[in-house]
Design an enzyme around this catalytic site. Structure first.
Site, PDB file in Angstrom:
ATOM      1  N   ASN A  71      94.883  44.039  56.432  1.00  0.00           N
ATOM      2  CA  ASN A  71      96.055  44.571  55.740  1.00  0.00           C
ATOM      3  C   ASN A  71      95.883  44.269  54.257  1.00  0.00           C
ATOM      4  O   ASN A  71      96.089  43.145  53.822  1.00  0.00           O
ATOM      5  CB  ASN A  71      97.332  43.912  56.290  1.00  0.00           C
ATOM      6  CG  ASN A  71      98.568  44.330  55.507  1.00  0.00           C
ATOM      7  OD1 ASN A  71      98.537  45.317  54.762  1.00  0.00           O
ATOM      8  ND2 ASN A  71      99.658  43.584  55.680  1.00  0.00           N
ATOM      9  N   LYS A  74      97.622  45.418  51.813  1.00  0.00           N
ATOM     10  CA  LYS A  74      98.878  45.433  51.026  1.00  0.00           C
ATOM     11  C   LYS A  74      98.656  46.282  49.771  1.00  0.00           C
ATOM     12  O   LYS A  74      97.911  47.264  49.826  1.00  0.00           O
ATOM     13  CB  LYS A  74      99.321  44.003  50.727  1.00  0.00           C
ATOM     14  CG  LYS A  74      99.265  43.121  51.984  1.00  0.00           C
ATOM     15  CD  LYS A  74      99.907  41.783  51.848  1.00  0.00           C
ATOM     16  CE  LYS A  74      99.793  41.042  53.180  1.00  0.00           C
ATOM     17  NZ  LYS A  74     100.541  39.795  53.199  1.00  0.00           N
ATOM     18  N   HIS A 110     106.036  45.484  59.070  1.00  0.00           N
ATOM     19  CA  HIS A 110     105.509  44.290  58.414  1.00  0.00           C
ATOM     20  C   HIS A 110     106.657  43.540  57.740  1.00  0.00           C
ATOM     21  O   HIS A 110     107.584  44.157  57.201  1.00  0.00           O
ATOM     22  CB  HIS A 110     104.433  44.666  57.381  1.00  0.00           C
ATOM     23  CG  HIS A 110     103.726  43.458  56.862  1.00  0.00           C
ATOM     24  ND1 HIS A 110     104.258  42.669  55.864  1.00  0.00           N
ATOM     25  CD2 HIS A 110     102.568  42.860  57.241  1.00  0.00           C
ATOM     26  CE1 HIS A 110     103.434  41.643  55.652  1.00  0.00           C
ATOM     27  NE2 HIS A 110     102.410  41.745  56.484  1.00  0.00           N
ATOM     28  N   GLU A 136     106.972  42.167  54.986  1.00  0.00           N
ATOM     29  CA  GLU A 136     107.234  42.528  53.582  1.00  0.00           C
ATOM     30  C   GLU A 136     108.018  43.831  53.499  1.00  0.00           C
ATOM     31  O   GLU A 136     108.896  43.983  52.648  1.00  0.00           O
ATOM     32  CB  GLU A 136     105.901  42.601  52.812  1.00  0.00           C
ATOM     33  CG  GLU A 136     105.331  41.202  52.591  1.00  0.00           C
ATOM     34  CD  GLU A 136     103.815  41.136  52.447  1.00  0.00           C
ATOM     35  OE1 GLU A 136     103.167  42.187  52.253  1.00  0.00           O
ATOM     36  OE2 GLU A 136     103.277  40.016  52.550  1.00  0.00           O
ATOM     37  N   GLU A 168     103.358  37.465  63.406  1.00  0.00           N
ATOM     38  CA  GLU A 168     103.090  36.871  62.097  1.00  0.00           C
ATOM     39  C   GLU A 168     104.276  36.001  61.681  1.00  0.00           C
ATOM     40  O   GLU A 168     105.291  36.521  61.208  1.00  0.00           O
ATOM     41  CB  GLU A 168     102.896  37.972  61.047  1.00  0.00           C
ATOM     42  CG  GLU A 168     101.737  38.894  61.325  1.00  0.00           C
ATOM     43  CD  GLU A 168     101.273  39.602  60.060  1.00  0.00           C
ATOM     44  OE1 GLU A 168     100.112  39.408  59.679  1.00  0.00           O
ATOM     45  OE2 GLU A 168     102.078  40.314  59.445  1.00  0.00           O
ATOM     46  N   GLY A 175     100.472  34.486  53.581  1.00  0.00           N
ATOM     47  CA  GLY A 175     100.125  34.317  52.174  1.00  0.00           C
ATOM     48  C   GLY A 175     100.413  32.920  51.632  1.00  0.00           C
ATOM     49  O   GLY A 175     100.388  32.700  50.426  1.00  0.00           O
ATOM     50  N   SER A 207      97.713  33.734  57.052  1.00  0.00           N
ATOM     51  CA  SER A 207      96.709  32.821  56.489  1.00  0.00           C
ATOM     52  C   SER A 207      95.519  32.591  57.427  1.00  0.00           C
ATOM     53  O   SER A 207      94.946  31.502  57.445  1.00  0.00           O
ATOM     54  CB  SER A 207      97.343  31.493  56.056  1.00  0.00           C
ATOM     55  OG  SER A 207      98.301  31.722  55.030  1.00  0.00           O
TER      56      SER A 207
HETATM   57  P1  PGA Z   1      97.767  36.695  54.919  1.00  0.00           P
HETATM   58  O1  PGA Z   1      98.654  38.014  55.281  1.00  0.00           O
HETATM   59  O2  PGA Z   1      96.572  36.740  55.826  1.00  0.00           O
HETATM   60  O3  PGA Z   1      97.434  36.850  53.483  1.00  0.00           O
HETATM   61  O4  PGA Z   1      98.651  35.522  55.215  1.00  0.00           O
HETATM   62  C1  PGA Z   1      98.784  38.471  56.595  1.00  0.00           C
HETATM   63  C2  PGA Z   1      99.707  39.660  56.657  1.00  0.00           C
HETATM   64  O5  PGA Z   1     100.716  39.698  55.918  1.00  0.00           O
HETATM   65  O6  PGA Z   1      99.488  40.611  57.433  1.00  0.00           O
END
Ligand code: PGA
Length: 251
Positions: free
Chosen positions: A10, A12, A96, A98, A168, A174, A213
């Site tokens: 992903n 983003k 997601h 976000e 998640e 993140g 992460s």
């Molecule tokens: P990250 O993001 O691996 O940077 O924690 C995962 C995601 O939001 O799908």
């Protein structure tokens, strides 16, 4: 029950078309012929067409990061399923955290989006997960139950195995904090049981990913857990070497 591992990048809001092209040209020699892992890259919309063309004939599939539930209409800034399938996009991330937080994507909208994606021939990756506060309050299962049941309610039982679910935990996205192996296994087994409640065989077949992460150095431990079928990777998917190392860890 053997489930094919599934590793998705992903990106983003990262990478121009030129940067996306450079990534895929570096990635394909490393993973493009792997047949035992489903490998997915989710670039920003503008890079979809270029990556679909570059990845054609390889084992890498290209998915979008979001999609509206309607096919067309007065929804400024949105993209629909027929627009994605027209350019041979193969799937889409839905819900997601976000998008839920910044773009007000609701469980109600997801209840339309998941079946709409399937009808259009797109594989949906449904994202679910609790906040830190919800985990501390002991509300993790309640949150997951609500998100999974709402989003899958209108999916016919025979199509449930085609849905991919990504667990998640929002506090791990993140942040550099990953769920412990125990937390990830427990939450993902719980999500699987929710799908089994809807249809026993579908629960056994559905792929459930961990996200938050995940990096090459913690991938092997998390991917070895009995109910974890793969990963949704943000930060560590932006470099071809690190993404390829995660794909290797899933084999
Ligand atoms: P990250 O993001 O691996 O940077 O924690 C995962 C995601 O939001 O799908």
């Amino acid at each position: 029950m053997s489930r094919t591992p599934f590793i998705a990048a992903n990106w983003k809001m990262n990478k121009t078309i030129a940067e996306a092209e450079a990534f895929i040209q570096a990635l394909l020699p490393k993973v493009g012929a792997i047949g035992d892992v489903d490998i997915v890259v989710c670039p920003p919309y503008l890079a979809l067409q270029a990556l679909v063309d570059s990845a054609r004939g390889s084992s890498v599939q290209i998915y979008a990061q979001s999609m509206h539930e309607a096919d067309s209409g007065a929804f400024t800034g949105e993209v629909s399923a027929p627009m994605l399938t027209e350019i041979d996009v193969q799937g889409v991330l839905l819900g997601h955290s976000e998008r839920r937080a910044y773009d007000n994507e609701t469980d109600r909208a997801l209840q339309q989006k998941v079946p709409r994606a399937l009808e259009a021939g797109l594989t949906p990756i449904l994202c679910v997960g609790e906040t830190e506060e919800e985990r501390e309050r002991g509300d993790t299962e309640r949150k997951l139950r609500h998100q999974v049941q709402e989003a899958l309610e209108k999916v016919p039982a025979e199509r449930l195995p085609e849905v991919v679910i990504a667990y998640e935990p929002i506090w791990a996205i993140g942040t550099g904090l990953t769920a412990t192996a125990e937390q990830a296994q427990e939450a993902i087994a719980f999500v699987r049981a929710l799908v089994e409640d809807q249809d026993k065989a579908a629960g056994e077949a559905v792929r459930i990913l961990y996200g938050g992460s995940l990096k090459p150095d913690n991938a092997a431990e998390l991917l070895a857990l009995p109910d974890v079928d793969g990963a949704l990777v943000g930060g560590a998917s932006l470099e071809p070497d690190s993404f390829a190392a995660i794909v290797e860890a899933a084999r």
